[in-house]
Motif scaffolding. Sequence first.
Motif, mmCIF file in Angstrom:
data_model
loop_
_atom_site.group_PDB
_atom_site.id
_atom_site.type_symbol
_atom_site.label_atom_id
_atom_site.label_comp_id
_atom_site.label_asym_id
_atom_site.label_seq_id
_atom_site.Cartn_x
_atom_site.Cartn_y
_atom_site.Cartn_z
ATOM 1 N N SER A 300 2.654 -10.184 -8.257
ATOM 2 C CA SER A 300 1.649 -9.128 -8.313
ATOM 3 C C SER A 300 2.000 -7.980 -7.379
ATOM 4 N N GLU A 302 -0.006 -6.287 -5.859
ATOM 5 C CA GLU A 302 -0.940 -6.319 -4.735
ATOM 6 C C GLU A 302 -0.326 -6.992 -3.508
ATOM 7 N N THR A 325 6.983 -4.761 -10.414
ATOM 8 C CA THR A 325 6.407 -6.072 -10.720
ATOM 9 C C THR A 325 7.396 -7.210 -10.469
ATOM 10 N N LYS A 363 -7.353 -11.251 -7.914
ATOM 11 C CA LYS A 363 -7.245 -10.076 -8.768
ATOM 12 C C LYS A 363 -6.273 -10.328 -9.912
ATOM 13 N N ASP A 364 -5.256 -11.121 -9.639
ATOM 14 C CA ASP A 364 -4.300 -11.515 -10.666
ATOM 15 C C ASP A 364 -4.194 -13.031 -10.636
ATOM 16 N N PHE A 367 -0.010 -14.181 -11.252
ATOM 17 C CA PHE A 367 1.159 -13.762 -10.477
ATOM 18 C C PHE A 367 0.874 -13.694 -8.977
ATOM 19 N N TRP A 368 0.073 -14.633 -8.486
ATOM 20 C CA TRP A 368 -0.092 -14.790 -7.041
ATOM 21 C C TRP A 368 1.008 -15.682 -6.460
ATOM 22 N N THR A 422 -4.652 -21.104 -10.859
ATOM 23 C CA THR A 422 -5.424 -20.124 -10.096
ATOM 24 C C THR A 422 -6.282 -20.862 -9.079
#
Length: 807
Positions: A300, A302, A325, A363-364, A367-368, A422
């Motif tokens: 991510s 982020e 990304t 938030k994602d 892709f953490w 997640t």
Amino acid sequence: MLPDARVFTCLFAAAMIALFAQTLGATQKNGLRDRELRRLYQSLQKPIPADSAWAIRDTLLVQLPDFKATLHSGKITVLLDSTQTVTGLLFEGQAHLEFRPPHALEQFQFSRFAKDSLLSCTASQILWRFSRLEALSMSGASRSILNAAQFPRIHAPLHRKAQDWLSEISEALLEHRGYNLAAQLLRRRVEETPSAFVLCAFYPDRDLNPFPPLYLYFFDSAAEEPITLLQYFPKRIGRPFYTVCSYKPTHDPPPRQPAPQLMRYTGWVELDGGGNMEADLGVNIALPQTKPRTLSFALSTELDLAWVRSEQGDTLDFIRAKKETDITVFLPAPAVSADTLRLLFHYDGDMLQRHENGSLFLKDPVFWVPRLGYLNRAHYSIVFKCPPRMRVLTGGRLVRDWHEGGFHLSFYRSFLPAKAATFCLGNFSADTLLASPELGLPQIEIYSMARRALPDRKRVAKDLANSLYFFQNHLGDFPLPVLRVVESPTMHSQGFPGFVTLSWLGFAGHVTGPTEALRSHEVAHQWFGNLLGWATYHDQWLSEAFAEYLGALYVEWVLREDKRFDEMLQAWNNDLLNRGNVGVSIGMQRFGFSKQALRKSEGEKAGPVWMGVRLGQKEPLDYYMQTYEKGAYVLHMLRWLLRDLDTDSDQRFWALLADFLQRYQAAEPASADFQKIAESHYGASLDWFFQQWIYETGIPTYAWSYTILPAALERPASPIGLPVASFGVEPRQDAQLVRVQVRQENVPPHFEMPIPITVEYADGASDTRRVLVNHEGGVLEFPAYPAKVTRVLFNTGNAVLCRVVNN
């Protein structure tokens, strides 16, 4: 290994990662430490134009797969990197360009964006980028461009405007697509077995369009779909990039090298309660026989990557530009001599979004962690650290839960390799339904917001348990000992192995039918989406459409007296054909869409189900409508094809789903794989069915009429050319027979579909039969029956997605 020993192993590995971070210090958080590699990367970011150019005075052809540039006159400036290797060409002059995808599906998509099935235009400026000039030859380019160095040389330094254009292209790809062109080029330069990679960018001349888009043609032999065409609108607000085409070439490409495979994530994730996340994760990877020199991970944007290290503690070179990304990691030769590789990542960022109720969700949600490849399955063994008054919830077995050093620590290990995982953080009210061995149900844990009313939680628990019971009876056992469900404060729900984040609509919703279907949809993902996956984005309907339809089938079973299932079918029909219902007010609302969004939808013009996420590029709703709703309706039609009309039994349909699951358990099937299984249960080819409903967009209109005749009358002759389904039953004087005639419209001539028709009689009896309707229409005669006809139903059970005109 004993449970305590496994805990110790994971904690020791995580501690070692943290130790490396402290001892090596912050000074080694750079990406590229190798000077030559860094210089090469920088020169690929901003290539060096040669002082002289090639003069083009005779026609020069540059031909790539499905793409051709004819250069009539002008000049070619050579672009060099720091090693004086040619890495690009910039043409300025007069040229003609042609692009035509060979597949009907991609021609449809091209016309959707470019209003034509063929790109044919002139251009005065064209850019080619490649890792080496030989890549043009490797990708199929004509040899004339490779001999262009023999052309006359002229002194023509590249002007500033052209140099700015080169930078703008790379910056646009990075800003709006997260795509680092220089990193892609560098990867191919260092690989021992280089692959063909070519980018061609151009603006069509403005004769017809005063504001033409920038086109970017890619050929990448290492990609799943080597040919890609993008459109870029620099002045457009919102989504300036579109994937116009993306496909495999028609000729047989060279076999792709086996890809490295994810195996396991282990380590620590620390959460501060304000949304910040810091991770020290180890990634275990299985390497193919041909060892790569680089690996590309998705993470991510982020998150900020601090370092990547080998298991031996060596800091590795990597590239991660702002807003990129991907992470390109460079592997030293000794590191790739073994069959397995372990890399250590340290990164942090504002990754969780805090909501009004105090909970924090990613938030994602995918892709953490650094992802390798397209949603490859992996195990997760992670210790989460969070503030003492909060708790982390995720999938898998909670191996240990304790407080230490001012933190609440939770060690989770996944039960099965998962395509994704997640977690969430917060204070939750917990309810537990203990496992029921006599019913075959696992333990169900429900975590809701602290102020959620008990009746709401009970409704959720009821549907979760009933869904598990229903699906287990038809699809096979739920493979995990626990299903953990947590209330999400967003509109979005997701189902992971043994873990469901269920939207607050699923807890608070009171629209009977769609609310139950929403809950059951996420439970269905335990089978379709998790136990059985999907191969590519084209095949994701095998997860989402199956879960959507199974949720509706659960409603048909649990609310069979209320006919809510029929309402949901009609709602899908209205959404797809009339832009009307938004799924009975909750179906599309659970994704945050409104009726206004439905009116903006392209509908079937967005493309067929097989296009997957590309359907939603203009209007995101179109992806959900075609993949979820139309995909679910495809399964409904298949169910009716397999239904025994004499007994109303769906046994063959349920056997098909169970067989599909058994054959592809823990695998990633493609749409063609499901077709083969469906054909084995249908007993004949279903090419026609899948072609019409998965790979094409046509939805038929049927104009139908019927006639009731006394059985004593002579039957009229059949119109020439119309297929007649007749049945040898001796007519009786007091009987009536029914003759139905159907005309098909608004679909290609090859389109055909069996449609069920039901006749109901005054004595309570009914008769359902199929009529095959094609471009010539169709006629069906019901045998004489000794009772008055009370009603004739066309398209019984909404068995076919269609528009109906009753004549």
